[in-house]
Design an enzyme around this catalytic site. Structure first.
Site, mmCIF file in Angstrom:
data_model
loop_
_atom_site.group_PDB
_atom_site.id
_atom_site.type_symbol
_atom_site.label_atom_id
_atom_site.label_comp_id
_atom_site.label_asym_id
_atom_site.label_seq_id
_atom_site.Cartn_x
_atom_site.Cartn_y
_atom_site.Cartn_z
ATOM 1 C CB SER A 122 54.758 60.300 -1.251
ATOM 2 O OG SER A 122 54.731 61.307 -2.234
ATOM 3 C CG HIS B 275 54.539 57.988 -5.942
ATOM 4 N ND1 HIS B 275 55.804 58.083 -5.408
ATOM 5 C CD2 HIS B 275 53.776 58.873 -5.247
ATOM 6 C CE1 HIS B 275 55.819 58.981 -4.441
ATOM 7 N NE2 HIS B 275 54.603 59.470 -4.320
ATOM 8 C CG ASP C 263 57.801 56.668 -7.876
ATOM 9 O OD1 ASP C 263 57.606 57.720 -8.510
ATOM 10 O OD2 ASP C 263 57.753 56.639 -6.630
#
Length: 572
Positions: free
Chosen positions: A161, A516, A462
């Site tokens: 991320s 994610h 995502d």
């Protein structure tokens, strides 16, 4: 996959440094006000006790999670610091795993605390403040150098991320700090998992009005309860002190986000801003918006017309040394007159508005969104891969791995709500904070056929990061040129989201989820990672693209606005 690969002969080879993402590392209290001292060295973020503190003493929790808006660092008498070790980010709260499955599989092939480490950090901070306050990048550099010296192998730096953006910043920072050949001598590969390389649109409503899709779309009764307890003014004021959120704003300007190639399918065309229609449908140049960037924010009417008398309080206390001069307040707070804001207009307003604190807000000054490449770049540019090249490290490899096939926030419909401006959350302690913004997400904007729900336009991604941010830069790097001067090998591995309920892991998407956070436990992705770090069948980890990414990249690059190359030739 770890146990299976071990039986096939895979074993630990390259040392691993893990860089976690936004909000997933625990934050511990090292100094606080009287209301928080009982939590000394306990987690103020990332634990069940955090939730208890929030509901029993919200204001104490809010003040300790806030940063000083003008320094971007600790407020007086408050020190929160990142938890350390694998425990910092293996689980977020209770049984909500983050890195734990990947760590366990790495252990299966021989890794332990002597061959891999978690470099957690205070994810609230702007990246330059991470170094000035915590010396984070210095520690990251020396940790990698120690591994290379002690193990005799280069390091695999693995991020998730926002950690991907942190690594991009680090590669620019370390080149300036340790020399242009540092990455070549120390980094085997950069494994970028679900990386926010070009930012996330969801940072826009968070900073603009203190809203997220999840809060805007809540059932009316629950939404009202949330607003009464922790309203959007409080959320906006808190989030605007977090420099990291400014670093997550979309990068590349209108040359990337203003093309809109990802907003409709290959056989569709955008009309009326954010709506899609089949290409065979007769459309006018006016409806196509020929020549104008696709908006990131659309208003139900011109905000400046309805809120012409609005003048938000940016004094932040009459005697505050950082107060915005009275003569500048009106021009500062006036929004653009247009009913459609491009990515450039949106980010420019957010930086100048500063959540109501004005351009003196530390976060506004920490990051530059000037995309022009060339000349000496300062630390404010290091986060932006459009404006900065990859290091000269021809033997290094980059792997971009992420999930696709989940609706993800991409643009927003807003409405003016001037009657709400200046409303109070009935908290005397917040008198120093800016008042409510006179606008909010227009949740009445809905068109399922156009992927518009509760005022949010969705695209592929995502669930948190849109496909453009996940994959575009990786494809741009493959072309070499100024963005990749030494032709570092770049591999893109996409995983289409397959949701599956499992009894032993309820609430998560299953072993092949592309969501994610779930992607860190995706069976195929974990196998790819294990092959890379062990150099066991690593050549089998090749490009695997299942989305519409290649068509999107072509459309962006061929558009008159210019894509990455075009953006790098001009300031915005």
């Amino acid at each position: 996959p770890g146990y299976r690969l071990k039986n096939l002969g895979a074993k630990a080879k390259y040392p691993i440094v893990m860089v976690p993402g936004f909000v997933t590392s625990g934050l511990e209290l090292w100094e606080g006000e009287e209301c928080a001292r009982k939590h000394f060295r306990q987690r103020f973020w990332g634990s069940m006790s955090m939730a208890k503190t929030f509901f029993t003493d919200r204001e104490c929790w809010r003040r300790h999670l806030s940063l000083d808006p003008y320094t971007g660092s600790d407020p007086p008498s408050v020190r929160l610091r990142s938890a350390q070790g694998f425990e910092a980010a293996d689980y977020f709260m209770a049984t909500y795993w983050v890195w734990s499955k990947l760590i366990e599989n790495l252990a299966d092939i021989g890794y332990d605390g002597s061959t891999m480490t978690m470099m957690s950090y205070d994810w609230r901070l702007g990246y330059s403040v991470l170094e000035t306050r915590d010396a984070y990048f210095t520690k990251l550099r020396f940790t990698i150098e120690a591994y290379v010296k002690s193990k005799g192998e280069k390091v695999v730096i693995m991020s998730h991320s926002m950690g991907g953006t942190v690594v991009v910043y680090f590669l620019n920072w370390v080149e300036n700090d340790a020399g242009k050949d540092w990455a070549e001598n120390h980094i085997h590969s950069f494994v970028n998992i679900a990386g926010t390389l070009l930012g996330v649109p969801k940072a826009v409503p968070a900073l603009l009005s203190g809203e997220l899709k999840d809060t805007a779309a809540m059932l009316s009764q629950l939404g009202e309860l949330l607003e009464r307890y922790f309203g959007k003014r409080l959320r906006k004021n808190l989030w605007n002190t977090w420099g990291s959120l400014f670093g997550l704003l979309p990068k590349g300007g209108d040359a990337i986000w203003g093309v809109g190639a990802d907003l409709c399918g290959a056989d569709e065309v955008l009309v009326n801003g954010l709506e899609c229609t089949p290409r065979r449908t007769e459309v006018t140049e006016e409806s196509l918006g020929v020549g104008a960037p696709v908006p990131m924010v659309m208003w139900n009417e011109s905000l400046s017309n309805k809120c012409s008398s609005w003048s938000q309080d940016t004094s932040n206390g009459a005697n505050h040394v950082h107060s915005v001069p009275e003569s500048e307040r009106e021009s500062l707070n006036q929004p653009p007159a247009s009913a459609t804001w491009s990515a450039v207009e949106t980010i420019d307003y957010i930086q100048n508005y500063g959540g109501g604190f004005g351009p003196t807000l530390s976060s506004s000054k920490t990051f530059s969104f000037d995309n022009k490449m060339g000349g000496r770049k300062g630390e404010e540019h290091y986060h932006n891969p459009i404006a900065t090249p990859l290091p000269k490290a021809p033997s290094m490899k980059i792997y971009c791995m992420y999930g696709t096939g989940i609706a993800t926030e991409r643009a927003y419909y807003y409405k003016s709500s001037c009657e709400e401006a200046g409303t109070s959350d009935n908290i005397s302690q917040c008198a120093e904070s800016p008042s409510d913004p006179p606008f909010s997400i227009d949740t009445s904007a809905r068109d399922e056929s156009a992927n518009i729900t509760y005022g949010v336009k969705f695209s592929d991604g995502d669930g948190s990061v849109p496909l453009v941010s996940l994959g575009y830069m990786c494809e741009a790097w493959k072309k070499g040129g100024k963005h990749n001067p030494s032709n570092i090998k770049v591999v893109t591995r996409e995983h289409r989201h397959i949701e599956e309920f499992t009894l032993n892991d309820p609430g998560r998407g299953g072993p092949y989820s592309g969501e994610h956070v779930d992607i860190l436990g995706h069976m195929d992705l974990m196998e790819d990672v294990l092959k890379i770090v062990t150099d066991f069948e690593a050549d089998s980890v090749e490009d695997h693209i299942v989305s519409d990414l290649e068509r999107i990249v072509r459309d962006i690059d061929s558009h008159p606005l210019g894509g990455a190359v075009g953006a790098a030739k001009r300031s915005f």
